[in-house]
Write a protein that holds these residues in place. Structure first.
Motif, PDB file in Angstrom:
ATOM      1  N   SER A 198       0.805  -1.225   0.000  1.00 14.89           N
ATOM      2  CA  SER A 198       0.000   0.000   0.000  1.00 14.89           C
ATOM      3  C   SER A 198       0.842   1.281   0.000  1.00 14.89           C
ATOM      4  CB  SER A 198      -0.964   0.017   1.188  1.00 14.89           C
ATOM      5  OG  SER A 198      -0.261   0.114   2.408  1.00 14.89           O
ATOM      6  N   LYS A 199       1.971   1.290   0.696  1.00  9.95           N
ATOM      7  CA  LYS A 199       2.771   2.515   0.828  1.00  9.95           C
ATOM      8  C   LYS A 199       3.912   2.625  -0.187  1.00  9.95           C
ATOM      9  CE  LYS A 199       0.830   3.727   4.825  1.00  9.95           C
ATOM     10  NZ  LYS A 199      -0.065   4.799   4.990  1.00  9.95           N
ATOM     11  N   TYR A 200       4.443   1.499  -0.628  1.00 12.41           N
ATOM     12  CA  TYR A 200       5.601   1.497  -1.532  1.00 12.41           C
ATOM     13  C   TYR A 200       5.407   0.481  -2.658  1.00 12.41           C
ATOM     14  CZ  TYR A 200       7.753   4.143   2.213  1.00 12.41           C
ATOM     15  OH  TYR A 200       8.022   5.100   3.155  1.00 12.41           O
ATOM     16  N   PRO A 201       4.320   0.592  -3.419  1.00 16.00           N
ATOM     17  CA  PRO A 201       4.019  -0.441  -4.413  1.00 16.00           C
ATOM     18  C   PRO A 201       5.101  -0.612  -5.479  1.00 16.00           C
ATOM     19  CG  PRO A 201       2.579   1.456  -4.702  1.00 16.00           C
ATOM     20  CD  PRO A 201       3.341   1.673  -3.427  1.00 16.00           C
ATOM     21  N   GLU A 202       5.663   0.479  -5.957  1.00 22.96           N
ATOM     22  CA  GLU A 202       6.661   0.370  -7.025  1.00 22.96           C
ATOM     23  C   GLU A 202       7.952  -0.288  -6.525  1.00 22.96           C
ATOM     24  OE1 GLU A 202       9.003   3.395  -9.955  1.00 22.96           O
ATOM     25  OE2 GLU A 202       6.860   3.780  -9.641  1.00 22.96           O
ATOM     26  N   LEU A 203       8.466   0.197  -5.395  1.00 22.89           N
ATOM     27  CA  LEU A 203       9.673  -0.401  -4.826  1.00 22.89           C
ATOM     28  C   LEU A 203       9.441  -1.875  -4.492  1.00 22.89           C
ATOM     29  CD1 LEU A 203      11.007   2.315  -2.334  1.00 22.89           C
ATOM     30  CD2 LEU A 203      12.050   1.581  -4.474  1.00 22.89           C
ATOM     31  N   HIS A 204       8.281  -2.166  -3.956  1.00 24.89           N
ATOM     32  CA  HIS A 204       7.945  -3.533  -3.577  1.00 24.89           C
ATOM     33  C   HIS A 204       7.893  -4.441  -4.800  1.00 24.89           C
ATOM     34  CE1 HIS A 204       5.193  -6.797  -2.215  1.00 24.89           C
ATOM     35  NE2 HIS A 204       6.051  -6.777  -1.220  1.00 24.89           N
ATOM     36  N   ASN A 205       7.210  -3.998  -5.836  1.00 24.65           N
ATOM     37  CA  ASN A 205       7.110  -4.809  -7.055  1.00 24.65           C
ATOM     38  C   ASN A 205       8.474  -5.044  -7.687  1.00 24.65           C
ATOM     39  OD1 ASN A 205       4.353  -5.191  -6.913  1.00 24.65           O
ATOM     40  ND2 ASN A 205       3.896  -3.367  -8.124  1.00 24.65           N
ATOM     41  N   GLU A 206       9.326  -4.016  -7.695  1.00 26.68           N
ATOM     42  CA  GLU A 206      10.671  -4.177  -8.255  1.00 26.68           C
ATOM     43  C   GLU A 206      11.487  -5.180  -7.426  1.00 26.68           C
ATOM     44  OE1 GLU A 206      12.343  -0.258  -8.524  1.00 26.68           O
ATOM     45  OE2 GLU A 206      10.985   0.333 -10.148  1.00 26.68           O
ATOM     46  N   ALA A 207      11.360  -5.111  -6.114  1.00 23.98           N
ATOM     47  CA  ALA A 207      12.085  -6.055  -5.251  1.00 23.98           C
ATOM     48  C   ALA A 207      11.590  -7.477  -5.466  1.00 23.98           C
ATOM     49  CB  ALA A 207      11.949  -5.650  -3.788  1.00 23.98           C
ATOM     50  N   HIS A 265      21.751  -8.483  -0.883  1.00 25.92           N
ATOM     51  CA  HIS A 265      22.645  -7.569  -1.589  1.00 25.92           C
ATOM     52  C   HIS A 265      22.062  -7.060  -2.913  1.00 25.92           C
ATOM     53  CE1 HIS A 265      25.599  -8.520   1.392  1.00 25.92           C
ATOM     54  NE2 HIS A 265      25.519  -9.807   1.107  1.00 25.92           N
ATOM     55  N   ASN A 266      20.937  -7.586  -3.301  1.00 23.35           N
ATOM     56  CA  ASN A 266      20.308  -7.159  -4.537  1.00 23.35           C
ATOM     57  C   ASN A 266      19.888  -5.696  -4.418  1.00 23.35           C
ATOM     58  OD1 ASN A 266      17.909  -6.641  -6.324  1.00 23.35           O
ATOM     59  ND2 ASN A 266      18.559  -8.646  -7.087  1.00 23.35           N
ATOM     60  N   PRO A 267      20.262  -4.842  -5.355  1.00 21.91           N
ATOM     61  CA  PRO A 267      19.938  -3.407  -5.254  1.00 21.91           C
ATOM     62  C   PRO A 267      18.442  -3.132  -5.080  1.00 21.91           C
ATOM     63  CG  PRO A 267      21.487  -3.778  -7.039  1.00 21.91           C
ATOM     64  CD  PRO A 267      21.068  -5.137  -6.551  1.00 21.91           C
ATOM     65  N   LYS A 268      17.590  -3.914  -5.693  1.00 22.48           N
ATOM     66  CA  LYS A 268      16.141  -3.684  -5.571  1.00 22.48           C
ATOM     67  C   LYS A 268      15.659  -3.965  -4.150  1.00 22.48           C
ATOM     68  CE  LYS A 268      15.707  -2.676  -9.917  1.00 22.48           C
ATOM     69  NZ  LYS A 268      15.422  -1.350 -10.379  1.00 22.48           N
ATOM     70  N   VAL A 269      16.256  -4.939  -3.490  1.00 25.68           N
ATOM     71  CA  VAL A 269      15.920  -5.230  -2.099  1.00 25.68           C
ATOM     72  C   VAL A 269      16.532  -4.169  -1.189  1.00 25.68           C
ATOM     73  CG1 VAL A 269      16.165  -6.918  -0.222  1.00 25.68           C
ATOM     74  CG2 VAL A 269      15.639  -7.696  -2.548  1.00 25.68           C
ATOM     75  N   VAL A 270      17.727  -3.730  -1.501  1.00 27.20           N
ATOM     76  CA  VAL A 270      18.382  -2.668  -0.725  1.00 27.20           C
ATOM     77  C   VAL A 270      17.516  -1.409  -0.728  1.00 27.20           C
ATOM     78  CG1 VAL A 270      20.397  -1.130  -0.644  1.00 27.20           C
ATOM     79  CG2 VAL A 270      20.707  -3.586  -1.065  1.00 27.20           C
ATOM     80  N   PHE A 271      16.923  -1.067  -1.880  1.00 21.35           N
ATOM     81  CA  PHE A 271      16.077   0.123  -1.971  1.00 21.35           C
ATOM     82  C   PHE A 271      14.821   0.014  -1.106  1.00 21.35           C
ATOM     83  CE2 PHE A 271      17.844   0.799  -6.489  1.00 21.35           C
ATOM     84  CZ  PHE A 271      18.904   1.547  -6.007  1.00 21.35           C
ATOM     85  N   LEU A 272      14.451  -1.183  -0.716  1.00 15.29           N
ATOM     86  CA  LEU A 272      13.241  -1.406   0.084  1.00 15.29           C
ATOM     87  C   LEU A 272      13.529  -1.377   1.598  1.00 15.29           C
ATOM     88  CD1 LEU A 272      10.243  -1.982  -0.598  1.00 15.29           C
ATOM     89  CD2 LEU A 272      10.770  -4.409  -0.355  1.00 15.29           C
ATOM     90  N   ARG A 273      14.768  -1.244   1.988  1.00 17.51           N
ATOM     91  CA  ARG A 273      15.139  -1.324   3.406  1.00 17.51           C
ATOM     92  C   ARG A 273      14.451  -0.285   4.284  1.00 17.51           C
ATOM     93  NH1 ARG A 273      21.637  -2.482   2.989  1.00 17.51           N
ATOM     94  NH2 ARG A 273      21.457  -4.654   2.302  1.00 17.51           N
ATOM     95  N   ALA A 274      14.462   0.959   3.879  1.00 17.21           N
ATOM     96  CA  ALA A 274      13.826   2.009   4.697  1.00 17.21           C
ATOM     97  C   ALA A 274      12.329   1.757   4.820  1.00 17.21           C
ATOM     98  CB  ALA A 274      14.091   3.392   4.113  1.00 17.21           C
ATOM     99  N   PHE A 305      18.232  -8.673   5.659  1.00 21.46           N
ATOM    100  CA  PHE A 305      16.885  -8.590   5.096  1.00 21.46           C
ATOM    101  C   PHE A 305      16.853  -9.264   3.729  1.00 21.46           C
ATOM    102  CE2 PHE A 305      13.930  -5.681   2.559  1.00 21.46           C
ATOM    103  CZ  PHE A 305      12.791  -6.397   2.887  1.00 21.46           C
ATOM    104  N   THR A 306      15.979 -10.254   3.579  1.00 20.77           N
ATOM    105  CA  THR A 306      15.777 -10.944   2.304  1.00 20.77           C
ATOM    106  C   THR A 306      14.290 -11.102   2.060  1.00 20.77           C
ATOM    107  OG1 THR A 306      15.821 -13.160   3.275  1.00 20.77           O
ATOM    108  CG2 THR A 306      17.928 -12.261   2.501  1.00 20.77           C
ATOM    109  N   ILE A 307      13.966 -11.343   0.809  1.00 19.52           N
ATOM    110  CA  ILE A 307      12.585 -11.656   0.440  1.00 19.52           C
ATOM    111  C   ILE A 307      12.619 -12.993  -0.287  1.00 19.52           C
ATOM    112  CG2 ILE A 307      10.537 -10.955  -0.838  1.00 19.52           C
ATOM    113  CD1 ILE A 307      11.607  -8.061  -0.699  1.00 19.52           C
ATOM    114  N   ARG A 308      11.938 -13.954   0.266  1.00 20.05           N
ATOM    115  CA  ARG A 308      11.831 -15.277  -0.359  1.00 20.05           C
ATOM    116  C   ARG A 308      10.463 -15.368  -1.011  1.00 20.05           C
ATOM    117  NH1 ARG A 308      16.776 -16.154   0.369  1.00 20.05           N
ATOM    118  NH2 ARG A 308      17.578 -16.703   2.392  1.00 20.05           N
TER     119      ARG A 308
END
Length: 171
Positions: free
Chosen positions: A82-91, A99-108, A142-145
């Motif tokens: 709901s708050k970060y749909p674009e960053l979330h979808n890219e991740a 270490h994936n840049p798309k996951v790094v961008f989702l850290r905050a 932080f990882t996303i499986r």
């Protein structure tokens, strides 16, 4: 010798340190404590908090969100969608390693999501009488499986508290 053995058994007693509640407690010699989720047994957070003397600051809570914690996973997912749909979808579209840049961008965004969970609400409700509250979240690894359509957010999460400076700070 008996007294020494008795003292050791009290020091390492699972009930005393919250092991039987699904949470373990470490009390530092410097007047603060860390409560850690063990993912075993009932997760009675309020019991683990009650085991810590009032004069000891509950400085940190550590937990490891996992796929078994369906409620927290859903809360994290709903917040990020709901708050970060674009960053979330890219991740999600990328490899979910830490270490994936798309996951790094989702850290905050993940830090914000952690602060919005019912776990933080429950901890704050339990800490209110102690004039303490969770004020920040941090994490490691932080990882996303991805398992089918449902992502699982994994990390070693640290929730840190502050003491209230006065009774009015609790609100």
């Amino acid at each position: 010798m008996r007294i020494f053995v008795l003292l050791l058994s009290l020091i390492f007693s699972p009930v005393l340190f919250g092991e039987s509640t699904g949470w373990s407690t470490y009390i530092s010699e410097y007047g603060w404590a860390t409560v850690s989720d063990t993912h075993q047994g009932e997760r009675s957070l309020s019991e683990a908090i009650a085991l810590v003397p009032d004069d000891v600051w509950l400085k940190h809570f550590r937990t490891f969100p996992s796929g078994e914690d369906v409620k927290m996973q859903k809360e994290l997912h709903n917040f990020l969608v709901s708050k970060y749909p674009e960053l979330h979808n890219e991740a999600l579209a990328s490899a979910g390693n830490m270490h994936n840049p798309k996951v790094v961008f989702l850290r905050a965004a993940f830090q914000e999501a952690l602060m919005s969970t019912s776990l933080v609400t429950r901890i704050n409700a339990s800490l209110k009488s102690r004039c303490e509250r969770i004020t920040s979240a941090s994490f490691e690894k932080f990882t996303i499986r991805k398992n089918g359509n449902q992502p699982t957010y994994n990390a070693m999460v640290w929730l840190s508290s502050e003491k209230c400076t006065q009774q009015g700070d609790q609100d």
